[in-house]
Write a protein that holds these residues in place. Structure first.
Motif, short mmCIF file in Angstrom:
data_model
loop_
_atom_site.label_atom_id
_atom_site.label_comp_id
_atom_site.label_asym_id
_atom_site.label_seq_id
_atom_site.Cartn_x
_atom_site.Cartn_y
_atom_site.Cartn_z
N ILE A 50 10.29 42.53 -15.05
CA ILE A 50 8.93 42.19 -14.66
C ILE A 50 8.15 43.47 -14.40
N THR A 51 6.92 43.49 -14.81
CA THR A 51 6.09 44.68 -14.66
C THR A 51 5.31 44.63 -13.36
N THR A 52 4.76 45.78 -12.99
CA THR A 52 3.95 45.85 -11.79
C THR A 52 2.70 44.98 -11.91
N ALA A 53 2.12 44.94 -13.11
CA ALA A 53 0.93 44.12 -13.32
C ALA A 53 1.24 42.64 -13.12
N GLN A 54 2.42 42.19 -13.59
CA GLN A 54 2.81 40.80 -13.39
C GLN A 54 3.04 40.49 -11.91
N ILE A 55 3.59 41.44 -11.19
CA ILE A 55 3.81 41.25 -9.75
C ILE A 55 2.47 41.07 -9.04
N ASN A 56 1.50 41.92 -9.36
CA ASN A 56 0.18 41.82 -8.73
C ASN A 56 -0.50 40.50 -9.06
N LYS A 57 -0.38 40.06 -10.32
CA LYS A 57 -1.02 38.80 -10.72
C LYS A 57 -0.35 37.61 -10.06
N LEU A 58 0.99 37.67 -9.91
CA LEU A 58 1.69 36.59 -9.25
C LEU A 58 1.33 36.52 -7.77
N ASP A 67 3.44 27.96 -4.22
CA ASP A 67 4.68 27.59 -4.91
C ASP A 67 4.72 28.10 -6.35
N ALA A 68 3.77 28.93 -6.74
CA ALA A 68 3.71 29.41 -8.13
C ALA A 68 4.92 30.30 -8.43
N ILE A 69 5.34 30.25 -9.68
CA ILE A 69 6.45 31.07 -10.14
C ILE A 69 5.98 31.96 -11.29
N LEU A 70 6.87 32.84 -11.73
CA LEU A 70 6.49 33.79 -12.77
C LEU A 70 6.09 33.08 -14.05
N GLY A 71 6.72 31.95 -14.35
CA GLY A 71 6.40 31.22 -15.56
C GLY A 71 4.98 30.67 -15.56
N ASP A 72 4.38 30.49 -14.38
CA ASP A 72 3.01 29.97 -14.31
C ASP A 72 2.00 30.96 -14.88
N LEU A 73 2.37 32.24 -14.95
CA LEU A 73 1.45 33.22 -15.52
C LEU A 73 1.25 33.02 -17.01
N GLU A 74 2.17 32.32 -17.64
CA GLU A 74 2.08 32.10 -19.07
C GLU A 74 1.23 30.87 -19.42
N LYS A 75 0.80 30.12 -18.42
CA LYS A 75 -0.03 28.96 -18.68
C LYS A 75 -1.41 29.39 -19.18
#
Length: 237
Positions: A50-58, A67-75
């Motif tokens: 996981i990248t830093t950008a994904q961490i910030n967006k999550l 309750d959001a998870i990492l997979g929700d970023l792909e929606k």
């Protein structure tokens, strides 16, 4: 016992037996009796890069959905980035297509920030106008006096009181408009309705009512700019 505490000489003077205390961190790891060592074979199957950008967006997504998870970023629509601002644009529609989503993002952020402003157990005093019998509530609202967001005259607030405090069948609430702010931060709010106002002077809850007027005007101006060729001077567009 933390490592810093082990080096405090004052603890010895209090009669502490330092030999009966051990650090919680050894060799840059939490001690096993406090945190179990994970089964690497199982954990490796679940791990992902996981990248830093994904961490910030999550983390930003957690503010809206805990309750959001990492997979929700792909929606669709969750991880979409707005178009970059340019120095020149093809026409008014191009300008609107770039700045419209940016204004929408700013409006959503402003709404989130202001609606989060609330305060409980507010004390106030009442004042009634002798001319038109308008009712005013005077109080301090420290939650709205931050450096990034200060309350101004014309802002709308919601004042609430629990039904048990005012001996009623349901909670009392009434919206009002800020009409004065003193130098010491005391706020005067004019209630929209003067009917059935409780006599209590404490126990109230205050919250900010967000109004999108400013952002609606921005969007309307950009639509007019895109559709009306005479909306601005011909020297500019």
């Amino acid at each position: 016992l933390c490592r810093n505490c082990l080096n405090i000489g004052a603890l010895k003077e209090l009669g502490w037996n330092m030999e009966s205390w051990t650090p919680l961190v050894q060799d840059r790891e939490l001690v096993p009796w406090l945190v179990k060592i994970p089964n690497l074979s199982k954990e490796e199957k679940r791990q992902r890069k996981i990248t830093t950008a994904q961490i910030n967006k999550l983390e930003d997504l957690w503010k809206q959905n805990p309750d959001a998870i990492l997979g929700d970023l792909e929606k669709p629509g969750v991880d979409d980035e707005p178009d970059q601002v340019l120095a020149c644009y093809e026409d008014g529609y191009h300008y609107q297509n770039v700045f419209g989503p940016l204004v929408k993002l700013e409006a959503d952020y402003d709404q989130e920030m202001k609606e989060a402003l609330s305060e409980d157990n507010v004390q106030l005093r009442w004042k009634t106008s002798e001319v038109n019998q308008r009712v005013f509530a005077i109080f301090l609202f420290s939650a709205a006096q931050t450096e990034s967001l200060r309350m101004t005259i014309g802002d709308e607030l919601m004042l609430k009181l629990n039904k048990h405090l005012c001996n009623r069948k349901k909670d009392w609430e009434c919206a009002g408009t800020v009409v004065n702010i003193d130098d010491d931060g005391e706020i005067t709010m004019e209630l929209r309705s003067s009917a059935n106002v409780p006599k209590n002077t404490d126990g109230y809850s205050l919250s900010f009512v967000w109004k999108p007027i400013t952002f609606d005007r921005m969007q309307a101006a950009m639509r007019k700019f895109a559709q009306d060729d005479e909306s601005v001077s011909g020297y500019l567009y």
